[in-house]
Design a protein around this motif. Structure first.
Motif, PDB file in Angstrom:
ATOM      1  N   THR A  57      27.819   4.593  -0.646  1.00  0.00           N
ATOM      2  CA  THR A  57      27.005   3.512  -1.531  1.00  0.00           C
ATOM      3  C   THR A  57      25.737   3.951  -1.461  1.00  0.00           C
ATOM      4  OG1 THR A  57      28.802   2.178  -1.337  1.00  0.00           O
ATOM      5  CG2 THR A  57      27.401   1.143  -2.221  1.00  0.00           C
ATOM      6  N   LEU A  58      25.270   3.850  -0.669  1.00  0.00           N
ATOM      7  CA  LEU A  58      23.774   3.620  -0.571  1.00  0.00           C
ATOM      8  C   LEU A  58      23.077   5.624  -0.629  1.00  0.00           C
ATOM      9  CD1 LEU A  58      22.743   0.797   2.262  1.00  0.00           C
ATOM     10  CD2 LEU A  58      22.879   1.054  -0.330  1.00  0.00           C
ATOM     11  N   ASN A  59      23.995   6.379   0.013  1.00  0.00           N
ATOM     12  CA  ASN A  59      24.010   7.668   0.066  1.00  0.00           C
ATOM     13  C   ASN A  59      22.830   7.359   1.091  1.00  0.00           C
ATOM     14  OD1 ASN A  59      24.067  10.146  -0.666  1.00  0.00           O
ATOM     15  ND2 ASN A  59      21.554  10.550  -1.994  1.00  0.00           N
ATOM     16  N   CYS A  60      23.324   6.832   2.235  1.00  0.00           N
ATOM     17  CA  CYS A  60      22.031   7.736   3.477  1.00  0.00           C
ATOM     18  C   CYS A  60      23.133   7.529   4.288  1.00  0.00           C
ATOM     19  CB  CYS A  60      21.508   5.590   3.493  1.00  0.00           C
ATOM     20  SG  CYS A  60      22.971   4.506   4.746  1.00  0.00           S
ATOM     21  N   ASN A  61      22.503   8.124   6.119  1.00  0.00           N
ATOM     22  CA  ASN A  61      22.498   8.891   7.469  1.00  0.00           C
ATOM     23  C   ASN A  61      23.226   7.240   7.976  1.00  0.00           C
ATOM     24  OD1 ASN A  61      23.123  10.965   6.446  1.00  0.00           O
ATOM     25  ND2 ASN A  61      21.152  11.400   6.859  1.00  0.00           N
TER      26      ASN A  61
END
Length: 75
Positions: A57-61
């Motif tokens: 959802t956050l497009n993070c690692n």
């Protein structure tokens, strides 16, 4: 023996990127209470499905929201 600890940085990430908890809850199809326990660092067991939803959802690692702090003991 203490190995270290996992620091949850989700709340800091959300504040830095100006994302509300409720927005993450809605977009990630996660219960608000679940997001709250991660943000307040009161979660007792990390759930890999929840973490995957948060990262997607956050497009993070994962490193963006979790950090391992090893136990550095003096000998």
């Amino acid at each position: 023996m203490e190995f270290g600890r996992i620091n949850i940085k989700l709340d800091e990430y959300l504040k830095t990127h100006n994302i509300s908890r409720s927005s993450l809850s809605r977009k990630g199809e996660l219960r608000y209470d679940t997001i709250l326990t991660y943000c307040n660092k009161t979660v007792t067991r990390l759930d890999i499905e929840t973490l995957a939803k948060i990262c997607a959802t956050l497009n993070c690692n994962i490193q963006d929201i979790l950090e391992f702090e090893p136990n550095i003991s003096k000998k």
